[in-house]
Design an enzyme around this catalytic site. Structure first.
Site, PDB file in Angstrom:
ATOM      1  N   PHE A   1      20.055  -3.806  18.155  1.00 47.45           N
ATOM      2  CA  PHE A   1      19.835  -3.369  16.772  1.00 47.45           C
ATOM      3  C   PHE A   1      20.850  -4.079  15.870  1.00 47.45           C
ATOM      4  CE2 PHE A   1      21.007  -0.528  13.256  1.00 47.45           C
ATOM      5  CZ  PHE A   1      19.764  -0.351  12.642  1.00 47.45           C
TER       6      PHE A   1
ATOM      7  N   ALA B   1      35.839  -6.639  12.291  1.00 45.04           N
ATOM      8  CA  ALA B   1      36.112  -6.215  10.913  1.00 45.04           C
ATOM      9  C   ALA B   1      34.901  -5.543  10.294  1.00 45.04           C
ATOM     10  CB  ALA B   1      36.534  -7.419  10.082  1.00 45.04           C
ATOM     11  N   GLU B   2      33.713  -6.065  10.598  1.00 47.94           N
ATOM     12  CA  GLU B   2      32.497  -5.496  10.008  1.00 47.94           C
ATOM     13  C   GLU B   2      32.249  -4.078  10.530  1.00 47.94           C
ATOM     14  OE1 GLU B   2      30.527  -9.926   9.564  1.00 47.94           O
ATOM     15  OE2 GLU B   2      29.948  -8.623  11.222  1.00 47.94           O
TER      16      GLU B   2
ATOM     17  N   HIS C   1      24.310 -10.999  19.206  1.00 49.78           N
ATOM     18  CA  HIS C   1      24.991  -9.948  18.442  1.00 49.78           C
ATOM     19  C   HIS C   1      25.333  -8.780  19.362  1.00 49.78           C
ATOM     20  CE1 HIS C   1      24.752 -11.117  14.120  1.00 49.78           C
ATOM     21  NE2 HIS C   1      23.945 -12.014  14.649  1.00 49.78           N
ATOM     22  N   PRO C   2      26.474  -8.167  19.142  1.00 48.22           N
ATOM     23  CA  PRO C   2      26.870  -7.038  19.986  1.00 48.22           C
ATOM     24  C   PRO C   2      26.167  -5.754  19.569  1.00 48.22           C
ATOM     25  CG  PRO C   2      28.522  -7.401  18.295  1.00 48.22           C
ATOM     26  CD  PRO C   2      27.509  -8.502  18.137  1.00 48.22           C
TER      27      PRO C   2
ATOM     28  N   ALA D   1      23.355  -5.283   8.573  1.00 51.27           N
ATOM     29  CA  ALA D   1      24.543  -5.736   7.833  1.00 51.27           C
ATOM     30  C   ALA D   1      25.404  -4.518   7.557  1.00 51.27           C
ATOM     31  CB  ALA D   1      24.142  -6.428   6.542  1.00 51.27           C
ATOM     32  N   VAL D   2      26.356  -4.285   8.441  1.00 55.63           N
ATOM     33  CA  VAL D   2      27.159  -3.077   8.393  1.00 55.63           C
ATOM     34  C   VAL D   2      27.876  -2.928   7.061  1.00 55.63           C
ATOM     35  CG1 VAL D   2      29.138  -1.905   9.454  1.00 55.63           C
ATOM     36  CG2 VAL D   2      27.426  -3.035  10.892  1.00 55.63           C
TER      37      VAL D   2
ATOM     38  N   SER E   1      32.941  -9.549  13.763  1.00 53.29           N
ATOM     39  CA  SER E   1      32.235  -8.317  14.113  1.00 53.29           C
ATOM     40  C   SER E   1      33.172  -7.121  14.149  1.00 53.29           C
ATOM     41  CB  SER E   1      31.540  -8.482  15.470  1.00 53.29           C
ATOM     42  OG  SER E   1      30.452  -9.376  15.377  1.00 53.29           O
TER      43      SER E   1
END
Length: 472
Positions: free
Chosen positions: A423, A390-391, A371-372, A426-427, A388
């Protein structure tokens, strides 16, 4: 492919609004099974007498013999029961669907004429009213073909609907594959019609009932008086009517047989129920063909690419990015016992999450590291995955002030230094302020707690992505 064919999901938690004509709160389908003259009998070329659904207690087949008492009970259904029911329904102006055993219809021309004159739908109940469970597929297909032919010859038109009753595992598929039926009813699995895909055929299924059915007068446990039948029908009606008032209108099938409900002491309970139901507003009495036509017009079938039917390569191509840069999860999930229940977002999320949860600690750590960082260097360089990107944009993380960006970068560096992975949150469940607050709180957790929290957030991100891709 390890696939499980039974469909436990159906419409899931959000069934469609039936939108019955006139805003009706309930659709009632009265079904009269016409079997008299189509049952097991040496006269019909069978090897034994009938033993099913009569008032003879403990009836058993008589191999090689006719059964006078059984035959006379069936005869009652044709001679007296049918006409009593005909007077009741026509007197009330109620539409009826006949499940007509084709060979029985051929032996009862006066009753067929009365059905037609009343405008009742005459559907097929199969060529003969016998058990199909051990019937060879080729033989059953041949009987279906002959039933179509004879039905059109006797009635004047082919059947638009089908219910075999004592069916085999092949019956539903074989009747659907004819491509000639507006509806089939050899299921008991829902309170609404639904579509079934049989090859290229989109077949409408209108589920039937074995409990709101007068057959319970001839089975144990069952009804012993008309009042019990009335009570059960009334309770069912009240429940479904209340659901309709709440915007979840359903269908109510009532199953009847001439030789059973046609008896004076039993029909009284049916009449009480019909009077009760007719006393309510928003009740649509309909033939099954009317229900089928309404459903086809209001809820036409929409095909979609079903995960449980995908080849491995397509499955991984479609869902390999649901867990960030971790296609191995989709590869493993494809090998599970997938079925119709996994063709929804919730179902497939469960399958993918199982593979993530059962993976080794190092494998799950690899998913976390894939994950970025939030608002990190990859985002600035526009090198995130489309998902990612879009989120993060959904929480305006792509439009930070210089001060906000610096804060995120500092927190990212401190978090990774302490825990060894980015970190993750769920944005789409948050906004910029709540993300910062969670960041500042969680950075103080111990690594074991934070590993478990991050894994749950990874699963939540996957769930939200799947909801964009599949029915909910």
């Amino acid at each position: 492919m390890n696939r499980y064919p039974r469909d436990f999901r159906g419409y899931g938690p959000n069934p469609p609004d039936a939108n019955w004509p006139g805003g009706a709160k309930i659709a009632i389908s009265l079904v009269l099974n016409y079997e008299e003259g189509g049952e097991n009998n040496l006269l019909h070329g069978d090897k034994q007498s009938e033993a099913f659904l009569s008032d003879i207690a403990g009836a058993a087949p008589w191999p090689g013999l006719r059964h006078w008492n059984m035959e006379s009970i069936y005869d009652y259904g044709a001679r007296a029961g049918f006409w009593r029911l005909h007077r009741l329904f026509t007197g009330m102006g109620l539409p009826v669907t006949i499940y007509g055993v084709t060979s029985a219809l051929a032996r009862n021309p006066e009753q067929v004429a009365a059905m037609k004159a009343a405008g009742w739908e005459i559907a097929s109940h199969g060529l003969k009213w016998v058990d199909h469970r051990d019937m060879d597929e080729a033989e059953e297909r041949a009987q279906i073909t002959e039933s179509f032919r004879l039905h059109e010859e006797v009635v004047g038109e082919p059947p638009h609907g089908w219910y075999t009753g004592r069916c085999s595992m092949n019956t539903v598929r074989l009747t659907a594959e004819t491509g000639r039926l507006d509806w089939i009813s050899d299921t008991y699995d829902d309170d609404l019609p639904y579509w079934m895909e049989a090859g290229e055929r989109d077949q409408l299924v209108i589920p039937y009932t074995l409990e709101a059915n007068d057959m319970r007068f001839a089975t144990a446990p069952g009804y012993i008086e008309g009042e019990q039948f009335f009570t059960y029908l009334k309770d069912t009606f009240d429940t479904l009517y209340a659901e309709g008032e709440a915007g979840r209108a359903k269908m109510f099938s009532v199953g009847l047989h001439c030789r059973l409900i046609g008896r004076p002491g039993k029909i009284a309970g049916l009449k009480r129920f019909l009077d009760y139901a007719r006393g309510h507003d928003g009740v649509w009495f309909a033939r099954r063909i009317d229900i089928a036509r309404h459903w086809a017009a209001t809820h036409p079938h929409q095909r979609f690419e079903r995960p449980s039917q995908m080849a491995r390569a397509r499955f991984v191509e479609r869902f390999g990015s649901v867990f960030e840069h971790s296609p191995w999860i989709a590869e493993r999930a494809w090998g599970l016992e997938l079925g119709p229940a996994h063709d929804s977002a919730a179902g497939l999320h469960n399958a993918l999450s199982r593979m993530f949860r059962s993976a080794s600690q190092d494998e799950r750590l690899g998913v976390l590291k894939a994950h970025p960082d939030l608002a990190g260097k990859l985002a600035a360089a526009k090198r995130l995955t489309p998902e990612s990107t879009a989120e993060q944009a959904s929480a305006a993380l792509d439009a930070l002030t210089d001060e906000e960006r610096a804060t995120f970068q500092r927190l990212n560096a401190d978090y990774v230094a302490k825990h060894g992975f980015p970190f993750i949150i769920a944005v789409r469940d948050n906004d910029k302020a709540s993300i910062l607050k969670a960041f500042q709180t969680r950075i103080g957790n111990d690594t074991a707690t934070e590993f478990a929290t991050a894994c749950k957030q990874v699963e939540r991100i996957a769930e939200l992505r799947l909801k964009d891709m599949l029915p909910r």
